[in-house]
Design a protein around this motif. Structure first.
Motif, PDB file in Angstrom:
ATOM      1  N   ALA A   1     118.503  47.131  13.531  1.00 44.04           N
ATOM      2  CA  ALA A   1     118.128  48.217  12.623  1.00 44.04           C
ATOM      3  C   ALA A   1     119.291  48.563  11.693  1.00 44.04           C
ATOM      4  N   TYR A   2     120.506  48.628  12.248  1.00 45.71           N
ATOM      5  CA  TYR A   2     121.662  48.938  11.410  1.00 45.71           C
ATOM      6  C   TYR A   2     121.907  47.828  10.401  1.00 45.71           C
ATOM      7  N   LEU A   3     121.787  46.587  10.852  1.00 47.52           N
ATOM      8  CA  LEU A   3     122.023  45.454   9.965  1.00 47.52           C
ATOM      9  C   LEU A   3     120.998  45.436   8.831  1.00 47.52           C
ATOM     10  N   PHE A   4     119.739  45.656   9.192  1.00 46.00           N
ATOM     11  CA  PHE A   4     118.682  45.632   8.181  1.00 46.00           C
ATOM     12  C   PHE A   4     118.861  46.793   7.205  1.00 46.00           C
ATOM     13  N   SER A   5     119.278  47.936   7.742  1.00 50.74           N
ATOM     14  CA  SER A   5     119.524  49.089   6.881  1.00 50.74           C
ATOM     15  C   SER A   5     120.581  48.752   5.829  1.00 50.74           C
ATOM     16  N   GLU A   6     121.628  48.052   6.257  1.00 45.80           N
ATOM     17  CA  GLU A   6     122.670  47.656   5.301  1.00 45.80           C
ATOM     18  C   GLU A   6     122.146  46.621   4.308  1.00 45.80           C
ATOM     19  N   MET A   7     121.246  45.737   4.791  1.00 50.46           N
ATOM     20  CA  MET A   7     120.671  44.737   3.879  1.00 50.46           C
ATOM     21  C   MET A   7     119.877  45.416   2.775  1.00 50.46           C
ATOM     22  N   VAL A   8     119.117  46.456   3.155  1.00 48.25           N
ATOM     23  CA  VAL A   8     118.328  47.180   2.155  1.00 48.25           C
ATOM     24  C   VAL A   8     119.254  47.890   1.177  1.00 48.25           C
ATOM     25  N   THR A   9     120.290  48.537   1.720  1.00 45.99           N
ATOM     26  CA  THR A   9     121.243  49.227   0.855  1.00 45.99           C
ATOM     27  C   THR A   9     121.901  48.231  -0.103  1.00 45.99           C
ATOM     28  N   TYR A  10     122.235  47.064   0.406  1.00 41.19           N
ATOM     29  CA  TYR A  10     122.868  46.035  -0.420  1.00 41.19           C
ATOM     30  C   TYR A  10     121.911  45.574  -1.519  1.00 41.19           C
TER      31      TYR A  10
ATOM     32  N   LEU B   1     114.683  41.507  -1.469  1.00 44.26           N
ATOM     33  CA  LEU B   1     114.448  41.440  -0.016  1.00 44.26           C
ATOM     34  C   LEU B   1     113.688  40.166   0.315  1.00 44.26           C
ATOM     35  N   ASN B   2     112.713  39.845  -0.551  1.00 42.09           N
ATOM     36  CA  ASN B   2     111.927  38.630  -0.373  1.00 42.09           C
ATOM     37  C   ASN B   2     112.846  37.404  -0.381  1.00 42.09           C
ATOM     38  N   LEU B   3     113.782  37.382  -1.329  1.00 42.19           N
ATOM     39  CA  LEU B   3     114.701  36.247  -1.431  1.00 42.19           C
ATOM     40  C   LEU B   3     115.613  36.144  -0.210  1.00 42.19           C
ATOM     41  N   GLN B   4     115.940  37.303   0.387  1.00 40.18           N
ATOM     42  CA  GLN B   4     116.779  37.264   1.591  1.00 40.18           C
ATOM     43  C   GLN B   4     116.023  36.641   2.761  1.00 40.18           C
TER      44      GLN B   4
ATOM     45  N   ALA C   1     108.989  43.577   2.795  1.00 38.42           N
ATOM     46  CA  ALA C   1     109.082  42.493   1.813  1.00 38.42           C
ATOM     47  C   ALA C   1     110.005  41.396   2.335  1.00 38.42           C
ATOM     48  N   PHE C   2     110.943  41.789   3.177  1.00 39.40           N
ATOM     49  CA  PHE C   2     111.839  40.824   3.823  1.00 39.40           C
ATOM     50  C   PHE C   2     111.033  39.858   4.699  1.00 39.40           C
ATOM     51  N   VAL C   3     110.107  40.413   5.483  1.00 36.62           N
ATOM     52  CA  VAL C   3     109.253  39.573   6.331  1.00 36.62           C
ATOM     53  C   VAL C   3     108.326  38.734   5.448  1.00 36.62           C
ATOM     54  N   ALA C   4     107.834  39.351   4.362  1.00 40.57           N
ATOM     55  CA  ALA C   4     106.995  38.605   3.422  1.00 40.57           C
ATOM     56  C   ALA C   4     107.755  37.385   2.903  1.00 40.57           C
ATOM     57  N   GLY C   5     109.045  37.558   2.640  1.00 40.09           N
ATOM     58  CA  GLY C   5     109.863  36.441   2.198  1.00 40.09           C
ATOM     59  C   GLY C   5     109.913  35.331   3.233  1.00 40.09           C
ATOM     60  N   MET C   6     109.991  35.722   4.509  1.00 38.85           N
ATOM     61  CA  MET C   6     110.014  34.712   5.578  1.00 38.85           C
ATOM     62  C   MET C   6     108.693  33.955   5.605  1.00 38.85           C
TER      63      MET C   6
END
Lengths: 218, 218
Positions: free
Chosen positions: A46-55, A70-73, A161-166
Motif C-alpha cells: 500500500a505504501y509503495l503503491f501510494s508513492e507510485m501514484v504520487t510519482y 499508471l497504465n504504463l507502469q 488503471a495500474f491493474v488495467a495496464g497489467m
C-alpha cells in the motif's frame, strides 16, 4: 528484459546503483516455480503503491494523463506475468490462450489469483451490439484501491488503471492487442454494497475480432 | 499474492483494562466525538458521532479547543519529571550517592531546582543507570467532567487523538487503538492525503463511522 540478464547482473556487482545480495544470487537465479509462500505484506504494498501514484501525479495536466501513466507502469508487469504464469502451468496446458474467452479466463483466474490471491468477481461481454469488441472484467473491491480515497475533484480517477495496464500487457503479450481502462461504478445501484467496485473495460483491436471470426468458422 | 497484515499485539495495559471492566460491560456507553490534532497544534479532523451527547460548538471554537489543548498538553509534558530507571546493580552503590535515594519531590514542576533530585546529578556520578533512553514525557492523558471523559493519545510523531466518551465508557484504549489503526490505514496510505493537512478521506469516514456505530449500539 534482455539487458538485465543474470550474467550481466552478477558481473556488474562493482557498479554503483543497484545492490546485489552478498552471495551473488539475484532474483533471476531463483526457480520460477516457487508459488507457495510467495506472499507479501499488504501494508508495504500500500505504501509503495501510494508513492507510485504520487510519482505519476507529478507534472500531469489531467486525470487522463495520470491514468495513462499508471497504465504504463503496469504494462511491462503484465507482459512478464504472461510468460511467468504460463511457465508455471502444468506442461500440457502451457500454451498461450488462443481465443478471447480463453484469454479472459486466464486473466480472471490465473492472473488474479497470482496478484491478489483470489479470482476476479465477474466476466461480462458488452450487451451493446455496436461494441462487440468490448469485454468487462469486474472486481468488487480492487486490492490496489484498498486504502485509497479519491478526492471529489478527481472523481473520474480510478487508481486501478495500474491493474488495467497489467491486463493490457497480458493481452498484448498474447497477441490480442487491446486497450484496457478502469472505471469506478460503485456510486450506482449496488454502490452501498461495494463502494469500490471497478470495471476493467477491455476493448480489443478490430483485427483481433476478425481473426476470432475466422477461427470460429474453421 | 498479498496478505493483509496487522500487528495488533495485545497491549498489556489494554488487557488489564479489559479484565478490569468486565463488570461494567452492561453499562450503556457512548463515544461522542473524535478530534485529531496535528503536531503543530492545528485541528485536522473533527467528527461528532452521537447527537445530543455534547453541545454543539462552532468550527472556530473547535480550532481554539485544539490549539489550547495542544498548548496545555505541551506544558503538562514539561511537568513530568524524568524517572530514573531501576537498576538492580545500583543498590550496592547507593550509599555513596545519597542523591539517588527515591526522590520525595517527584512531580514537582522543576526537578532541577530541588537540591537532592536524582535527575541532574546522575549523568555525572553513576554512569550506566541511564544507558537506555527513558520514555519521553507523556503529558495530559485524561480529562474528566461530570458528563464526558476525554482521552488523549499521542502518536510517536506527535499527532494527537482526542476521544470524547461517556464517563462510563469501557475500553477506551482499545477504541483509540482501532481509530489509530484506521488512521494509519486509510489516511496515511492514501496518496492524495497531504501530511499535516485536514483529513478528507471518504474511506476513513466510512470505516470510522461503521466502527463507532457498532460500539454505540452495543
Amino acid at each position: 528484459m534482455s539487458h538485465l540478464g543474470p550474467g550481466k547482473a552478477v558481473s556488474s556487482k562493482e557498479q554503483t546503483g543497484l545492490r546485489y545480495p552478498s552471495n551473488g544470487k539475484t532474483i533471476y537465479h531463483r526457480p520460477l516455480n516457487r508459488t507457495k509462500t510467495a506472499e507479501l505484506s499488504q501494508s508495504s504494498f500500500a505504501y509503495l503503491f501510494s508513492e507510485m501514484v504520487t510519482y505519476a501525479q507529478r507534472r500531469v495536466t489531467g486525470i487522463q494523463e495520470l491514468e495513462k501513466r499508471l497504465n504504463l507502469q503496469g504494462h511491462p508487469i503484465g507482459l512478464k506475468l504472461l510468460d511467468l504464469l504460463l511457465t508455471r502451468e502444468p506442461p500440457r496446458s502451457q500454451t498461450r490462450p488462443l481465443t478471447i474467452i480463453a484469454l479472459l479466463h486466464f486473466i480472471k483466474i490465473n492472473l488474479w489469483t497470482h496478484l491478489f490471491g483470489r479470482q476476479a468477481d465477474r466476466l461480462e461481454k458488452s450487451s451493446n451490439p455496436d461494441t462487440p469488441d468490448e469485454y468487462m472484467i469486474i472486481d468488487n473491491e480492487p486490492l490496489v484501491n484498498a486504502y485509497i480515497s479519491v478526492p471529489r475533484e478527481m472523481s473520474q480517477l480510478n487508481c486501478a488503471a495500474f491493474v488495467a495496464g497489467m491486463i493490457e500487457g497480458v493481452c498484448d503479450g498474447a497477441m490480442f492487442p487491446a486497450r484496457v481502462t478502469a472505471h469506478s461504478v460503485g456510486g450506482k445501484e449496488e454502490g452501498e454494497m461495494w463502494p469500490g467496485k471497478t470495471v476493467f473495460l477491455v476493448k480489443f483491436q478490430p483485427e483481433v475480432l476478425e481473426r476470432e471470426a475466422l477461427i470460429g468458422k474453421g | 499474492m498479498v496478505r493483509p497484515d496487522r500487528q495488533l499485539q495485545p497491549h498489556s495495559s489494554l488487557q488489564s483494562n479489559i479484565i478490569g471492566n468486565v463488570n461494567h460491560a452492561t453499562v450503556i456507553s457512548t463515544v461522542f466525538a473524535l478530534i485529531i490534532i496535528n503536531k503543530a497544534g492545528g485541528l485536522i479532523y473533527n467528527r461528532t458521532f452521537h447527537e445530543g451527547g455534547l453541545n454543539k460548538i462552532s468550527t472556530n471554537d473547535y480550532l481554539v479547543l485544539a490549539g489550547t489543548f495542544h498548548g496545555v498538553h505541551a506544558i503538562t509534558a514539561r511537568l513530568n519529571p524524568l524517572k530514573p530507571i531501576t537498576n538492580p546493580n545500583r543498590t550496592s552503590t547507593t550509599s555513596t550517592f545519597p542523591s539517588s535515594t527515591p526522590n520525595p519531590n517527584t512531580g514537582t514542576p522543576n526537578p532541577s531546582a530541588t537540591p537532592n533530585s536524582s535527575v541532574p546529578s546522575v549523568p555525572s556520578t553513576s554512569g550506566g543507570s541511564y544507558l537506555t533512553r527513558p520514555d519521553p514525557p507523556a503529558g495530559l492523558e485524561v480529562l474528566e467532567t461530570e458528563n464526558f471523559r476525554m482521552q488523549c493519545f499521542t502518536t510517536l510523531t506527535g499527532t494527537k487523538f482526542l476521544l470524547f466518551t461517556d464517563t462510563t465508557q469501557a475500553n477506551v484504549d482499545l477504541t483509540m487503538r482501532r481509530v489509530y489503526d484506521m488512521y494509519a490505514d486509510y489516511v496515511m496510505k492514501n496518496p492524495f492525503y497531504q501530511l499535516e493537512m485536514p483529513v478528507r478521506c471518504d474511506m476513513f469516514e466510512r470505516k470510522l463511522g461503521s466502527y463507532i456505530r457498532e460500539i454505540n449500539n452495543r
